[in-house]
Motif scaffolding. Sequence first.
Motif, PDB file in Angstrom:
ATOM      1  N   PRO A  88       0.867  -1.357   0.018  1.00  0.00           N
ATOM      2  CA  PRO A  88       0.181   0.040   0.007  1.00  0.00           C
ATOM      3  C   PRO A  88       0.698   1.410   0.025  1.00  0.00           C
ATOM      4  N   SER A  89       0.341   2.237  -0.552  1.00  0.00           N
ATOM      5  CA  SER A  89       0.776   3.425  -0.603  1.00  0.00           C
ATOM      6  C   SER A  89      -0.404   4.410  -0.083  1.00  0.00           C
ATOM      7  N   ALA A  90      -0.584   4.680   1.469  1.00  0.00           N
ATOM      8  CA  ALA A  90      -1.680   4.873   1.859  1.00  0.00           C
ATOM      9  C   ALA A  90      -1.478   6.087   2.979  1.00  0.00           C
ATOM     10  N   LYS A 110     -11.448   5.638  -4.097  1.00  0.00           N
ATOM     11  CA  LYS A 110     -10.390   4.533  -4.383  1.00  0.00           C
ATOM     12  C   LYS A 110      -9.993   3.883  -3.279  1.00  0.00           C
ATOM     13  N   LYS A 111     -10.977   2.937  -2.780  1.00  0.00           N
ATOM     14  CA  LYS A 111     -10.850   2.184  -1.570  1.00  0.00           C
ATOM     15  C   LYS A 111      -9.482   1.452  -1.447  1.00  0.00           C
ATOM     16  N   VAL A 112      -9.050   1.597  -0.336  1.00  0.00           N
ATOM     17  CA  VAL A 112      -7.582   0.862   0.043  1.00  0.00           C
ATOM     18  C   VAL A 112      -7.436   0.678   1.561  1.00  0.00           C
ATOM     19  N   THR A 113      -6.937  -0.598   1.831  1.00  0.00           N
ATOM     20  CA  THR A 113      -6.707  -0.829   3.129  1.00  0.00           C
ATOM     21  C   THR A 113      -5.253  -0.801   3.458  1.00  0.00           C
ATOM     22  N   ASP A 114      -4.794  -0.437   4.856  1.00  0.00           N
ATOM     23  CA  ASP A 114      -3.495  -0.640   5.213  1.00  0.00           C
ATOM     24  C   ASP A 114      -3.360  -1.454   6.818  1.00  0.00           C
ATOM     25  N   ASP A 130      -5.874   6.418  -0.526  1.00  0.00           N
ATOM     26  CA  ASP A 130      -5.154   5.631  -1.518  1.00  0.00           C
ATOM     27  C   ASP A 130      -4.135   6.905  -2.223  1.00  0.00           C
ATOM     28  N   LYS A 132      -1.624   6.006  -4.376  1.00  0.00           N
ATOM     29  CA  LYS A 132      -0.619   5.474  -5.638  1.00  0.00           C
ATOM     30  C   LYS A 132      -0.943   6.490  -6.897  1.00  0.00           C
TER      31      LYS A 132
END
Length: 205
Positions: A88-90, A110-114, A130, A132
């Motif tokens: 991840p880049s978060a 832009k859903k992302v998890t960390d 997110d 990225k």
Amino acid sequence: MVNLFKRLRKLQTILQVKIGTGAAIFPNPTSATKEFPAVTRLHLTFANKINGGHRGARHFWRNCLPRLKYHNPGVGMTVKRIDDQNGPSALTIYFAEKAGSAATAVANEKKVTDSLAPAPEANEDSVVLDLKNRTDKEIFDRLQIMTNAKTVNATPEDVEMAKKWAAIEAKSGPDRERVKSIRQAKKDQERMLAMARGEVDKDQV
């Protein structure tokens, strides 16, 4: 003169973290609203190398995060750098109580998890942005929308100091070249004198 330049260098360092992208103040417990609650802390995760979309996060870490910390000393900020370029880049943003709708909406673009970010405390809520393939400016712009952070504008004194330092930097380039040429000329002269005394083989020149 040396002491003067040391003082100017310190002032330049302060100026670099005081103004520019990232110079903003988060809502605190006294200025917070239901839509924009107080920001309690930030956590940034990104890869060691810039490929794979991590360039913006790296620049945000170098340029924006120090300014955010300067203007928000009470907000905890942690960073985790990883070896996995596919990781991840978060940026995880922690709010007192519940995140507002603006923060949730931007995070859902832009859903992302960390999994490397600390879990929120019992009295906190968090959203993950997110990063990225986004520039540091784009990251900061979204952070402002999500938190309602207020930009800190440069004071007239800051602007004047920035102009003075720019003038010094512009002058220092030619000065460095002049000193370099003087040193080289001195070396050439010493070598020629050594040759005249037979101390240096001509083939080495």
